[in-house]
Write an enzyme that holds these catalytic residues in place. Structure first.
Site, short mmCIF file in Angstrom:
data_model
loop_
_atom_site.label_atom_id
_atom_site.label_comp_id
_atom_site.label_asym_id
_atom_site.label_seq_id
_atom_site.Cartn_x
_atom_site.Cartn_y
_atom_site.Cartn_z
N ASP A 197 -1.31 5.95 -5.75
CA ASP A 197 -2.33 6.97 -5.91
C ASP A 197 -1.92 8.02 -6.81
O ASP A 197 -0.81 8.57 -6.63
CB ASP A 197 -2.96 7.63 -4.47
CG ASP A 197 -3.01 6.66 -3.40
OD1 ASP A 197 -4.04 6.09 -3.10
OD2 ASP A 197 -2.10 6.59 -2.45
N HIS B 24 -0.89 10.73 -2.54
CA HIS B 24 -2.19 10.37 -1.81
C HIS B 24 -3.13 11.69 -1.56
O HIS B 24 -4.43 11.65 -2.06
CB HIS B 24 -2.43 9.56 -0.54
CG HIS B 24 -3.31 9.18 0.02
ND1 HIS B 24 -4.12 9.88 1.02
CD2 HIS B 24 -4.41 8.13 -0.15
CE1 HIS B 24 -5.27 9.41 1.24
NE2 HIS B 24 -5.46 8.65 0.80
N HIS C 145 1.01 -1.25 0.11
CA HIS C 145 0.09 -0.02 -0.09
C HIS C 145 0.69 1.17 -0.02
O HIS C 145 1.73 1.42 0.77
CB HIS C 145 -1.03 0.09 1.16
CG HIS C 145 -1.91 1.04 1.20
ND1 HIS C 145 -2.11 1.97 2.37
CD2 HIS C 145 -2.79 1.50 -0.08
CE1 HIS C 145 -3.34 2.76 1.80
NE2 HIS C 145 -3.67 2.53 0.68
#
Length: 211
Positions: free
Chosen positions: A31, A44, A2
């Site tokens: 992201d 992000h 992640h």
């Protein structure tokens, strides 16, 4: 992994992505957002405040302005001068490391902007080995219009029949739902439509066993 190996290096940096490859993850999540000069970058938050030595929104800055910021020192001084990666730098590293790019599109974007993203992935010959996820169903629908091959993940905080049906309509897609929404009844609903389900964010082995 992640935001890359974000427990080992500053999130969404080339250092975090490289560590994730070394650690043996099958894929790396990042992201992406657009800069003011329409370049896709890996970050992000909507602002750079938390993860850099700068301030302001991502969309208000050019790529050159963002590249001038330090995205590493906030995590640990040893990562000083880590720069914000472009989507091209991310894809190149994933290709070299033989890992799956797992890309979350933040906020909503236009058809032209989404088409540009698909073209970049296609240029790296990774259209059939990448995943695009988003909370915005419209983003995923636009991706599908421009690509039959990209795998899509519909990220949701709830789990209803409509979410399942929308996922089926996307084709080559799965649901990525909040872990608290995963019940036997909801999973049966997904199974009936042959929809695969992922859970976010699962942090412990106990949670994994429970799910």
């Amino acid at each position: 992994a992640h935001r890359g190996a974000s427990g080992t290096a500053p999130e969404n940096t080339l250092a975090a992505f490289a560590y994730a490859i070394e650690m043996g993850f099958w894929g790396i999540e990042t992201d992406i957002q657009l800069t003011s000069d329409k370049k896709w970058v890996c970050i992000h938050d909507e602002t750079v405040d938390r993860t850099s030595n700068g301030t302001g929104t991502v969309k208000s800055k050019t790529l050159s302005q963002l590249k001038a910021l330090d995205f590493g020192s906030w995590y640990d001084p040893i990562f000083i001068n880590q720069r914000i990666p472009t989507i091209e730098e991310f894809l190149e590293l994933c290709k070299l490391g033989s890992v799956v790019p797992y890309i979350e599109i933040k906020t909503s974007y236009t058809d032209v902007e989404i088409e540009g993203l698909v073209k970049i992935i296609r240029e790296f010959d990774m259209e059939d080995s990448s995943v695009i996820i988003s909370f915005e169903l419209s983003n995923l629908q636009k991706v599908r219009y421009y690509s039959d091959f990209l795998a899509l993940g519909y990220v949701t905080s709830s789990f209803t029949q409509k979410h399942v049906n929308d996922t089926v309509d996307l084709g080559n897609a799965f649901l990525n739902v909040a872990k608290g929404q995963i019940t036997a009844a909801n999973m049966q609903m997904a199974k009936d439509k042959k929809v695969q389900v992922e859970a976010w964010t699962v942090d412990t082995n106990r949670e994994t066993r429970s799910l």
